[in-house]
Enzyme design. Sequence first.
Site, short mmCIF file in Angstrom:
data_model
loop_
_atom_site.label_atom_id
_atom_site.label_comp_id
_atom_site.label_asym_id
_atom_site.label_seq_id
_atom_site.Cartn_x
_atom_site.Cartn_y
_atom_site.Cartn_z
N ARG A 156 0.83 -1.22 0.00
CA ARG A 156 0.00 0.00 0.00
C ARG A 156 0.86 1.27 0.00
O ARG A 156 0.56 2.23 -0.72
CB ARG A 156 -0.92 0.01 1.22
CG ARG A 156 -2.00 -1.05 1.14
CD ARG A 156 -2.97 -0.91 2.29
NE ARG A 156 -3.82 -2.09 2.37
CZ ARG A 156 -4.84 -2.21 3.21
NH1 ARG A 156 -5.12 -1.24 4.03
NH2 ARG A 156 -5.56 -3.31 3.24
N ILE A 157 1.93 1.27 0.81
CA ILE A 157 2.76 2.48 0.89
C ILE A 157 3.57 2.63 -0.40
O ILE A 157 3.66 3.73 -0.96
CB ILE A 157 3.67 2.43 2.14
CG1 ILE A 157 2.81 2.44 3.41
CG2 ILE A 157 4.64 3.61 2.15
CD1 ILE A 157 3.57 2.18 4.70
N ALA A 235 12.53 4.37 4.31
CA ALA A 235 11.62 4.86 5.34
C ALA A 235 10.67 3.73 5.75
O ALA A 235 9.55 3.97 6.20
CB ALA A 235 10.83 6.06 4.82
N ASP A 261 15.11 7.11 7.35
CA ASP A 261 14.23 7.42 8.48
C ASP A 261 14.27 6.32 9.53
O ASP A 261 13.81 6.51 10.65
CB ASP A 261 12.78 7.60 7.99
CG ASP A 261 11.83 8.03 9.11
OD1 ASP A 261 12.18 8.98 9.84
OD2 ASP A 261 10.77 7.41 9.27
N GLU A 266 17.40 1.25 17.09
CA GLU A 266 16.82 2.56 17.41
C GLU A 266 16.58 2.67 18.91
O GLU A 266 16.30 1.67 19.56
CB GLU A 266 15.49 2.74 16.66
CG GLU A 266 15.68 2.80 15.15
CD GLU A 266 14.37 3.02 14.38
OE1 GLU A 266 13.35 3.31 15.04
OE2 GLU A 266 14.39 2.93 13.15
N HIS A 284 13.05 8.40 12.63
CA HIS A 284 11.85 7.55 12.51
C HIS A 284 10.57 8.39 12.62
O HIS A 284 9.74 8.19 13.51
CB HIS A 284 11.86 6.44 13.55
CG HIS A 284 11.00 5.26 13.13
ND1 HIS A 284 11.31 3.97 13.45
CD2 HIS A 284 9.86 5.20 12.40
CE1 HIS A 284 10.38 3.16 12.94
NE2 HIS A 284 9.50 3.89 12.31
N LEU A 285 10.42 9.30 11.66
CA LEU A 285 9.26 10.19 11.64
C LEU A 285 8.12 9.66 10.76
O LEU A 285 7.14 10.35 10.52
CB LEU A 285 9.67 11.58 11.12
CG LEU A 285 10.71 12.34 11.94
CD1 LEU A 285 11.04 13.67 11.27
CD2 LEU A 285 10.22 12.58 13.36
N GLY A 286 8.26 8.41 10.27
CA GLY A 286 7.32 7.86 9.30
C GLY A 286 5.86 8.01 9.68
O GLY A 286 5.01 8.25 8.82
#
Length: 534
Positions: A156-157, A235, A261, A266, A284-286
């Site tokens: 989907r992304i 990302a 990202d 992390e 990691h702003l996804g």
Amino acid sequence: MSSNPSQKPVVLIAEELSPATVDALGPDFEIRHCNGADRAQLLPALADVDAVLVRSATKLDAEAIAAARKLRVIARAGVGLDNVDVSAATKAGVMVVNAPTSNIVTAAELACGLLVATARNIPQANTALKNGEWKRSKYTGVELSEKTLGVVGLGRIGVLVAQRMSAFGMKIVAYDPYVQPARAAQMGVKLLSLDELLAVADFITVHLPKTPETLGLIGDEALHKVKPTVRIVNAARGGIVDEEALYSALKEGRVAGAGLDVYATEPCTDSPLFQFDQVVCTPHLGASTDEAQEKAGIAVARSVRLALAGELVPDAVNVQGGVIAEDVKPGLPLAERLGRIFTALAGEVAVRLDVEVYGEITQHDVKVLELSALKGVFEDVVDETVSYVNAPLFAQERGVEVRLTTSSESPDHRNVVTVRGTLSGGEEISVSGTLAGPKNHQKIVAIGDHDVDLALADHMLVLRYEDRPGVVGTVGRILGEAGLNIAGMQVSRHEEGGEALVVLTVDDTVPPGVVAEISDEIGAASARSVNLVD
């Protein structure tokens, strides 16, 4: 609605969620708050709650779930479930829900932003100018128009990124073995092999689930096949792009730039990659937009309302909602794992999928076993949490025809579940399993027309080859040299010198390189590694 608050179900909000989340819960609950990141606050707060809402900072592990004796629902306002022990929740009869589609637009937009930023050096130029440096010539960039974008993973992304970047005048190619070429063509996307994509792409963006097969997929070997002008964006999940290999490629000038990202570990605040001016990094702003956070909160609030009302919950991760017969429940994990094995053996999505259930279990409604098998089929295919409810949607999106067949007749076992699929080239792949003994041990009983009898394991290797002496010894030697221990093995053949099938259970993941070496040395018709751990 009761006027006495103590009679209302108690919902604990353990992290800061949008006011819209509380509004979506409505007036029928007693709402409490705590700081879920503080264990000393969290554990006592869980003692008498019916539902708990979290984001990513609260760890709902086995200890926390045990402390919550009345808990019926865990709701994660977001996509990832790294902070929730889904297995412990399932054993405790606690439903886990998330918001699987809340951030797909947000994630796609960030990937597009990183693509533009890497093309035009926007963050670097911004930093230089704010430091008093006017560096027009240093930050000359490249146009996106008429360049080739390689989308690795057309879920989907990936589809949203392809649509948005085609508006920039980019030519879109994609690698995704689980998407039919005709479906890609409808979107104006040309499907290529990974090697073909690496060779032609000016920009590469990754949108894959993280599995043993995709970990390090864009690694040293891949980064020797790309154009030196390529810019790579990840990302999706940390580790799909190998950070050490990317460092070497950037240092040696084999890759022109990168936008990241996500990272293998992390939080990541210190990476050798950060020293490169041409690497654009975000923490990691996804999923980090107001809209995504709000969508996620509202979605899980609705799920909590449905769950506490005893209704079907579309975003339940571990249970379907509704009544499942006690005799059917042990078959759910078996059917799911058979689905995952099917996908590993097929290496693509079938055009038609049959879930066959035989034996006395069919006196009950076994539709949920079909859903469970479908969940397994798509578990390692899509970059989203797969549930009993959205699995049929993934099948529909990919044009897979799904059928459930049942019969009370089962000559060799009390009950057998088979996942059988026809691939686009006409080949048929099938795998059958059963539950044995009072403890319901999961076993494989057939692969294709070969009978086997082997306990299911987390790591397996399935080989088909022409029967001849010495093959098993060769396989054992290569696995031994790779430091992989064989736990169990079975050879099946119909006649001497005909096709033989070997299923091995091993103690760890068999790396793709080792699978390829075995396949080459024994001249295998097919060699597939199966990994059932997340």
